[in-house]
Design an enzyme around this catalytic site. Structure first.
Site, PDB file in Angstrom:
ATOM      1  CB  CYS A   1      -0.857  -0.026   1.324  1.00 58.18           C
ATOM      2  SG  CYS A   1      -1.781   1.414   1.595  1.00 58.18           S
TER       3      CYS A   1
ATOM      4  CG  HIS B   1      -6.078  -0.121   3.244  1.00 50.88           C
ATOM      5  ND1 HIS B   1      -5.925  -0.888   4.572  1.00 50.88           N
ATOM      6  CD2 HIS B   1      -4.924   0.297   3.112  1.00 50.88           C
ATOM      7  CE1 HIS B   1      -4.555  -0.511   4.952  1.00 50.88           C
ATOM      8  NE2 HIS B   1      -4.041   0.065   4.046  1.00 50.88           N
ATOM      9  CD  GLU B   2      -4.645   2.245  -0.488  1.00 45.39           C
ATOM     10  OE1 GLU B   2      -3.994   3.505  -0.435  1.00 45.39           O
ATOM     11  OE2 GLU B   2      -3.850   1.214  -0.262  1.00 45.39           O
TER      12      GLU B   2
ATOM     13  CG  HIS C   1      -0.677   1.325   7.135  1.00 48.95           C
ATOM     14  ND1 HIS C   1      -0.004   1.354   6.438  1.00 48.95           N
ATOM     15  CD2 HIS C   1      -1.799   1.034   6.412  1.00 48.95           C
ATOM     16  CE1 HIS C   1      -0.150   1.311   5.158  1.00 48.95           C
ATOM     17  NE2 HIS C   1      -1.241   0.864   5.001  1.00 48.95           N
TER      18      HIS C   1
END
Length: 1213
Positions: free
Chosen positions: A300, A488-489, A498
């Site tokens: 990521c 998530h992004e 995170h």
């Protein structure tokens, strides 16, 4: 790699199982079965699942509802029912692997390729198609004739948006996947689509269903009707998100630690069915987040402000700050999604549209999780499908460069009221807010800081949402895991770091975990406490203002139904879901309906259960319904204040001691126990009447119920409870007759005893101490005399050992007198003998040569627990006994190692001048059981049995009604039962005798259509009301009297001469026409016994030759022995006795040996009698060292040295 995988797929497809997926008429999926014990599955959904418009009349119409979904009570949706015919399964060519795209060197690593034995499988099944009416129901047993479907037509324009009835937007889906049944309650939910949502293709390929939506007033979202959201029934915290767009089923289920994915395969050859791939990913906490695994940026990419790298760790000191104002409860992210040309080319424009919208529906539900505490809604305004890459947009391997280019491109497209604003300003007004976020989905394998492929799957600007040039996200298409990547992004884009950057949240597996983004070690769909605080910090900043500027028309008006599922499906219908259409609710278990749904299948005598409670909202009593396993009032109870206790719950059991609990709401955000100034939940013991005699123990009952839950229909595997002393409140069960304990549940039901002895009880999976005073947590204990808090002086201990070693049959050990307590009998060592116990009546354990399995038995007024593990046994009972008990041992010829016994008996009785006042009993009327229904159908009544009960010392028993004659007897409770209408059926009399006694004739019978009334009376009905053709009233027959009899031969000798065997004879029909009556045929074989030749000669081994050289003799032992018992006898035939002696010839004796240098064996044998080697370990060494010549060594190793001399003589000769 692709070819090898393809070969494996073809091989697997040849041996896969494929089952039919069907529907009940009320829209419930009745069967969807998968091959067991596989991590990846494939199933073919039938053609009934294809999304085809159906009008109310049954023909093609304009409804946008998918054809396979039927809303309960809704209108306009198709009714589908599974065809009952068999299905042909054949293998087809597998789908090739993904081809490299624009220089991509290998296939994607996320998700990882399946391991050995977990490859994708592709099957096609021939289904019974619809009739001419499109989606008409197919009844079981319909003819297997069908026509190929017509060529696909473009779907018609959707009708204007309408508010569907709540009942019509929900469907119940049953999926028996991975060795368990999952019941999904799904509701139509298209809230993630804005009402003015549009799909645009650039460049526009022309008019079509996926063309640009450029109308000034576009209709309601065309795809909103095929998205569903829900959960798995009876699994709090689960999540299900599916799409049925295009006729298939795509989405995921999150259940505890499992992620189950379902997606259709691209199989254009499947004319009548849709092959689907079903697989799961299990959470694994074994991968600890080490320094290496914490490099989540490898998967990521996070870009902070230009020129200022973001810190890897977040300071913990500032996280305790609280703001004085409360956040709004709802935020909306108005989003534009762009698919690059590689994505559109790979899937196809229409399939890409459906796939992306399915992914966005999943993302919407991920942000709805309660762990965020703030409602964040994803609102998709536009989906753009690029067929060509715009010149100003860079799409390549360099992720940071691609993100910067996309942000600039989207700003030019949507940041200046041109394009999307101009399309919607007419209806939304000039004050319409700008786009909040832009997402680019690509098939390009990119890396954050390098112009080459790598494992990165997502990249975003940290806290860039609402910023004109930083509200961008790029996600790589990696299957259904794309939803997790986008969520998530988007979290990063809203300022969420995170979890690995927070020391206090680094060990968890949540959406923002570095491990989570890989898609290989999924945790759950919740957000960590650190993510929640990061999001609140972003929402309190001015950078999030755009999320509050939402046009009211962009909020989708789809309402989630508030109706409980039990209000839709009755108890009978729920039983049909579980056990088939012939099942109905077991009325005998009405009083415990909320603790477990019991069902009875037509034709069976016993009720079944799967230990699961019924659906919330199921009727349990007048004015009450089941909620969370409890029968509660339909009127909602007033919410109690923080810290105030709720009412006590009903008792967990209906007989014997159980558990009741109450809860309280705790102040604070997390409602944890530490904020309550004490426990959040309390338990207490609740007393009930004793359980009826003859019923299995509560723990055994749970195992037996589970056996119905897991057994195959052909072989019912019965289970019995096994107590694990380390985990007394876990349910361990073993197949009856086998010692193979299996953990079937981490928790037994509340109210289960922690062990076979003692009062301790299980509550919420933990063993709670119970005092002898009946109070939970009490320290009061019985002494070994059975007196609560006694001093142990009111009784004496009797103990001893029994060491009868050998024998056969039952041997009495002792008689345990009446009134004994704390009885314990234990074998000292495992032995082949068996313990046995018998009272004065007919009750016993292991008597009459019948060996029991481990379990609880009622003897002499107490419960006796018998445990056998292998060859070791134990008997224990709490007492007191009401009659003497005879303890016996069943001995065999094997060694018995003895046993130890002990028990207590009361001490000497009290003197005459002292008396012990017995407690006075309490008598009262109670409702003890339900009578049978007075009608089998058509509506009847059942009443409770009112009995006089005696309560004394917490023991409850039923006594004669005379004891309660001075008390007012209550009226029995009455409930309706068997309200189903009586069915009509054909009734036939017996056939009359044949009209001819010999030869061909006719016989007849009466046939009538009848219907049963509620009182059981049969009346004649019209023949057309009976189902099925009318049975024949006449038939041909043939008289039997003229037929000859069978002729049997002489019995042969018994097949064995010692024991039980079989003898045979010939049987033939003497009738030339060979028409003898088979029912009168004599048997051709029967059992026989012959013990005429049981004694045989047994021979021992030949001894060594009597001499070492020359001629000698050998001998052996000959004995006459019984074949079975091994006893010696004299019944062997002497003529058949084998020889006991035989000569032996060795090499000639050598007389040239020098007697001065070597000891003669003969001389040694004469001077020393050899009884064998005295040092067998060292004799071989003595022989090798040539020490046998020494008489001292010869005497110790005479047997070995004999052979040595024999070799010497042979060599010299």
């Amino acid at each position: 790699m692709g070819k090898n995988r393809e070969m494996r797929l073809t091989h697997i497809c040849c041996c896969c199982l494929l089952y039919q997926l069907g529907f009940l008429s009320n829209g419930i999926v009745s069967e969807l079965q998968f091959a067991p014990d596989r991590e990846e599955w494939e199933v073919v959904f039938p053609a009934l699942w294809r999304r085809e418009p159906v009008d109310p009349a049954g023909g093609s119409g304009g409804s946008a509802d998918p054809g396979w979904v039927r809303g309960v009570g809704g209108g306009g949706s198709a009714r589908a029912q599974a065809a009952g015919s068999s299905r042909e399964v054949r293998s087809v060519a597998p789908v090739p692997l993904e081809e490299p795209v624009e220089g991509r060197s290998e296939s994607r690593l996320r998700p990882p390729p399946p391991s050995e034995g977990e490859e994708d499988e592709e099957l096609e099944s021939q289904e019974l198609p619809r009739g001419s009416s499109g989606a008409a129901a197919l009844s079981p047993g319909a003819p297997a004739s069908w026509q190929p479907p017509p060529p696909p037509q473009p779907p018609p324009s959707p009708p204007p948006a309408q508010h569907a009835e709540p009942d019509g937007d929900e469907v119940l889906l049953r999926i028996p996947a991975f060795s368990r049944d999952l019941y999904l309650l799904l509701r139509r939910d298209g809230r993630f689509l804005a009402p003015r949502f549009a799909v645009e293709q650039r460049p526009n390929p022309g008019p079509g269903p996926t063309g640009a939506a450029s109308a000034p007033q576009p209709p309601a979202p065309p795809d909103a009707g095929c998205f569903y959201t829900g959960a798995v029934l009876r699994h709090p915290g689960s999540l299900a998100s599916f799409s049925t767009c295009g006729g298939g089923l795509m989405g995921f289920i999150q259940l505890n630690e499992d992620f189950i994915f379902i997606e259709p395969l691209n199989d254009t050859m499947a004319i009548t069915g849709h092959p689907h791939r079903v697989y799961r990913q299990k959470r694994s906490m074994e991968e600890k987040v080490t320094e290496k695994s914490a490099l989540h940026s490898h998967y990521c990419g996070i870009i902070s402000d230009k020129g200022r790298p973001r810190s890897r760790k977040i300071a913990e000191s500032g996280r305790g700050k609280r703001y004085s104002y409360k956040l709004p409860q709802e935020y909306n992210i108005e989003t534009v999604v762009v698919a690059d040309p590689a994505m559109v080319s790979y899937h196809g424009a229409d399939a890409a549209r459906r796939f992306i919208l399915t992914i966005l529906n999943m993302v919407f539900n991920l942000f709805q999780h309660k762990s965020l505490s703030v409602q964040v809604n994803l609102r998709v305004i536009k989906l753009i499908l690029l067929h060509e890459t715009p010149p100003e947009l860079y799409i390549g391997h360099h992720g940071e460069k691609m993100l910067e280019s996309f942000c600039k491109w989207q700003h030019e497209e949507f940041g200046k009221k041109n394009d999307i604003h101009l399309e919607m300003s007419t209806n939304w007004g000039e004050d319409m807010t700008s786009v909040d976020a832009a997402i680019l989905i690509t098939r390009k394998d990119f890396c954050v800081h390098k112009d080459e492929p790598c494992d990165t799957v997502g990249i975003a600007y940290l806290s860039g949402m609402c910023s004109e040039k930083r509200k961008c996200i790029i996600a790589e298409d990696n299957g259904l895991n794309l939803a997790f990547t986008i969520a998530h992004e988007m979290g990063h884009n809203m300022g969420i770091n995170h979890d690995n950057d927070h020391p206090s949240c680094a060990d968890g597996l949540h959406i923002m975990s570095g491990e989570w983004i890989k898609g290989q070690n999924l945790g759950d769909v919740s957000w960590s406490r650190c993510s929640k605080e990061d999001l609140e910090r972003f929402l309190r900043s001015k950078a999030s203002n755009c999320l509050l500027q939402t046009n009211p028309q962009s909020v989708n008006s789809v309402m989630v139904p508030s109706k409980l599922p039990g209000m839709t499906y009755t108890a009978d219908e729920q039983c049909q879901i579980l056990f088939g259409p012939l099942a109905s609710f077991c009325q005998e278990m009405q009083h415990v309906i909320c603790t477990g749904l019991w069902c009875k299948v037509e034709g069976e005598k016993e009720c079944r259960t799967k230990l699961d409670p019924p659906m919330d909202g199921t009727d349990c009593d007048l004015g009450k319904w089941c909620k969370a396993g409890e029968c509660t009032s339909r009127t909602s109870a007033p919410e109690h204040l923080a810290g105030e206790w709720s009412l006590w719950s009903p008792c967990s059991r209906t007989c014997s001691a159980g558990i009741s609990s109450r809860e309280r709401k705790c102040p604070g955000l997390d409602s944890e126990a530490r904020d309550c100034n004490g426990p959040r939940k309390q338990y207490r013991i609740c007393e009930n009447p004793p359980c009826p005699a003859g019923l299995p123990g509560f723990r055994d009952w749970q195992c037996q119920a589970y056996s119905v839950r897991t057994s195959s229909p052909k072989h019912i595997l019965q289970w019995q409870a096994v107590l694990d002393e380390e985990k007394p409140c876990a349910l361990f069960c073993s197949p009856v007759g086998k010692e193979q304990p299996i953990l079937l549940s981490e928790k037994v039901m509340d109210g289960t005893s922690c062990g076979y002895q003692g009062l301790d009880i299980c509550a919420n999976g933990r063993c709670q101490k119970v005092g002898c005073d009946g109070l939970l947590g009490s320290l009061a204990r019985e002494d070994h005399c059975g007196v609560c808090n006694g001093n142990g002086k009111s009784c004496k201990i009797i103990k001893g050992d029994f060491n009868h070693t050998r024998g056969a049959g039952y041997v009495e050990v002792l008689v345990i007198p009446a009134g004994a307590r704390r009885i314990k009998v234990v074998e000292e060592k495992p032995a082949h003998s068996y313990l046995a116990l018998r009272d004065a009546g007919k009750q016993s354990i292991n008597s009459d040569w019948k060996i029991e399995h481990s379990g609880a038995f009622n003897l002499a007024g107490t419960t006796v627990h018998y445990v056998r593990r292998g060859l070791w046994e134990k008997i224990s009972a709490k007492g007191p006994t009401t009659a003497p008990l005879h303890l016996l041992v069943l001995l065999f010829q094997d060694q018995n190692y003895g046993l130890h016994y002990e028990y207590t008996i009361p001490s000497d009785p009290l003197p005459e001048n002292q008396s012990s006042k017995a407690p006075e009993p309490l008598f009262m009327w109670t409702h003890t059981s339900w009578e049978d229904c007075d009608a089998t159908c058509g509506g009847g009544e059942r009443k409770t049995t009112v009995s006089c009960t005696k309560i004394m010392s917490k023991n409850i028993s039923i006594v004669d009604n005379e004891k309660c004659k001075y008390l007012t007897k209550p009226e029995p409770q009455i409930r309706k039962c068997n309200e189903q209408p009586c069915q009509t059926r054909w009734m036939m009399t017996e056939w009359t005798p044949c009209s001819r006694t010999c030869g061909k004739g006719m016989q007849s019978r009466q046939v009538a259509c009848t219907q049963q009334l509620s009182n059981g009376t049969l009346i004649r009905a019209r023949e057309r009301d009976c189902i099925g053709p009318k049975p024949a009233s006449a038939q041909r027959c043939e008289g039997q009297d003229c037929m000859t009899v069978w002729e049997a031969g002489v019995w042969s000798e018994c097949s064995v001469k010692c024991g039980k065997g079989i003898r045979h004879r010939t049987v033939r029909c003497t009738n030339p026409r060979k028409k003898c009556v088979l029912s009168t045929r004599p048997r051709e074989a029967e059992d026989c016994e012959d013990y005429s030749k049981c004694y045989v000669w047994r021979m021992g081994d030949w001894s060594k030759c009597s001499i070492t050289c020359g001629k000698g003799m050998q001998s052996r032992v000959i004995q006459c022995m019984h074949k079975i018992t091994g006893r010696h006898g004299n019944e062997c035939f002497s003529s058949e006795k084998p020889a006991a002696y035989r000569p032996c010839h060795l090499q000639p004796c050598n007389e040239k040996i020098n007697v001065n240098t070597i000891t003669s064996p003969r001389l040694a044998a004469l001077t020393f009698k050899c009884l064998g080697d005295q040092w067998p370990v060292y004799c071989r060494v003595i022989r090798e060292k040539n020490l046998c010549q020494d008489m001292r060594w010869y005497q110790r190793c005479c047997e070995t040295c004999r052979d040595f001399y024999a070799q010497k003589l042979q060599q010299k000769s």
